[in-house]
Design a protein around this motif. Sequence first.
Motif, PDB file in Angstrom:
ATOM      1  N   ARG A  16       1.098  -1.273   0.008  1.00 52.66           N
ATOM      2  CA  ARG A  16      -0.017  -0.035   0.020  1.00 52.66           C
ATOM      3  C   ARG A  16       0.863   1.205   0.002  1.00 52.66           C
ATOM      4  O   ARG A  16       1.688   1.554   0.854  1.00 52.66           O
ATOM      5  CB  ARG A  16      -1.032   0.165   1.197  1.00 52.66           C
ATOM      6  N   ASP A  30      -3.157  -0.093  -3.637  1.00 54.22           N
ATOM      7  CA  ASP A  30      -4.075  -0.445  -2.434  1.00 54.22           C
ATOM      8  C   ASP A  30      -4.067  -1.854  -2.302  1.00 54.22           C
ATOM      9  O   ASP A  30      -5.044  -2.376  -2.542  1.00 54.22           O
ATOM     10  CB  ASP A  30      -5.376   0.277  -2.851  1.00 54.22           C
ATOM     11  N   VAL A  32      -1.417  -4.622  -3.374  1.00 50.65           N
ATOM     12  CA  VAL A  32      -0.885  -5.109  -4.531  1.00 50.65           C
ATOM     13  C   VAL A  32       0.178  -6.493  -4.113  1.00 50.65           C
ATOM     14  O   VAL A  32       1.018  -6.303  -3.343  1.00 50.65           O
ATOM     15  CB  VAL A  32      -0.192  -4.380  -5.489  1.00 50.65           C
ATOM     16  N   ARG A 238      -5.117  -1.724  -7.734  1.00 53.97           N
ATOM     17  CA  ARG A 238      -5.091  -2.909  -7.310  1.00 53.97           C
ATOM     18  C   ARG A 238      -4.843  -3.805  -8.400  1.00 53.97           C
ATOM     19  O   ARG A 238      -5.310  -3.407  -9.569  1.00 53.97           O
ATOM     20  CB  ARG A 238      -6.664  -3.209  -6.836  1.00 53.97           C
ATOM     21  N   ASP A 308     -15.421  -6.322  -1.531  1.00 51.32           N
ATOM     22  CA  ASP A 308     -14.423  -6.170  -2.481  1.00 51.32           C
ATOM     23  C   ASP A 308     -13.746  -7.487  -2.859  1.00 51.32           C
ATOM     24  O   ASP A 308     -13.092  -8.129  -1.644  1.00 51.32           O
ATOM     25  CB  ASP A 308     -13.582  -5.318  -1.421  1.00 51.32           C
TER      26      ASP A 308
END
Length: 340
Positions: A16, A30, A32, A238, A308
């Motif tokens: 992040r 965000d 990865v 992402r 999400d």
Amino acid sequence: MNSPLAAPLLAIEGLRTVFATDDGEVAAVDGVDITVQRGRTLGIVGESGCGKSMLSLSVMGLVPAPGRIASGRIVFDGEDLAGLPAERLRTLRGKRIAMVFQEPMTSLNPVYTVGFQIVEAMRVHDPRTPYGELRSRAIAALERVRIAAPAQRFDAYPHQLSGGMRQRVMIAMALACSPDLLIADEPTTALDVTVQAQVLDLLRDIQRDTGMAIVLITHDLGVVAGMADEVAVMYAGRVVERAPVADIFNDPQHPYTLGLLGSMPRIEDERERLLVIEGSLPPPGRVPAGCRFHPRCVFGTHACTLQDPPLFSLGPRHGAACIHAPVERFSMQRTTEEAA
Ligand SMILES: Nc1ncnc2c1ncn2[C@@H]1O[C@H](COP(=O)(O)OP(=O)(O)O)[C@@H](O)[C@H]1O
Ligand SMILES: [Mg+2]
């Protein structure tokens, strides 16, 4: 060739990278996860603003203020770069990891000859080598990136060279210390199509000769087609899909990837054209709840607003962050929900 089970050269986990803004911290990268195998090429694809450059600058330890790495690990050859003291990072950077940027004019200093700049890049790592020898090596490096009359070009200033030639000079500088990993951030975006193909050919040949790994960052899926072994598709900070390059083109599973493919000019098929993505990428801090792609997704359903999605495994090396994947289920899912 290393087996996929060998420890990767680079493993990014839960990265992040955030920026301080008036509204608080926002994440440009965000969460990865990415791995790069030794000697292989990972393509990172996504539209402008999705966080590709922030990701590469994070690896290089070059995130500009007011940005910072908030969490995650960047493990390079077994060592976590995210926690490394600045000095150790400087040693690694340019020696084992090198980077080329999109706009070579801004990375080259206009007041020095290109030869001088290559020599200086070499001198950082070989401070004791005499100038004459570094000069010969720099001329050899210019030759290696296929610059004609390299001894004369050594004395040229950046403005005397074409855009394609300046990018070759940047590649020569990046290679000066034989890196294990080259991060190329939109290396051909500023170049016309013919020169772009030549620069990509050059990178491929150098990789074959040296065995270095490449992270090739681009907004253009066409660029990764002939270059990458694996592809990671990024959306709003992402990774939303990752797979071997053939699967990205032949068996894409995330609607965003389908959309990117639909936006590729060479696809004329009516069905594909329907998938062109409407709307625009949300900026950091404005990412919607649920699946961050759902407001733009032609397959979006109510369920997409609720969670999400993580990267679901769809095969040994294929993952997609979509609750409706695999793709055959998209239309059926929609019909069922509409009927409900
Ligand atoms: N200094 C900064 N402060 C705040 N936001 C930034 C800053 N630099 C970049 N960003 C934002 O981070 C996001 C990702 O940027 P970037 O990594 O450059 O995208 P890409 O390289 O994929 O085009 C963008 O929305 C950009 O506006
Ligand atoms: Mg960028």
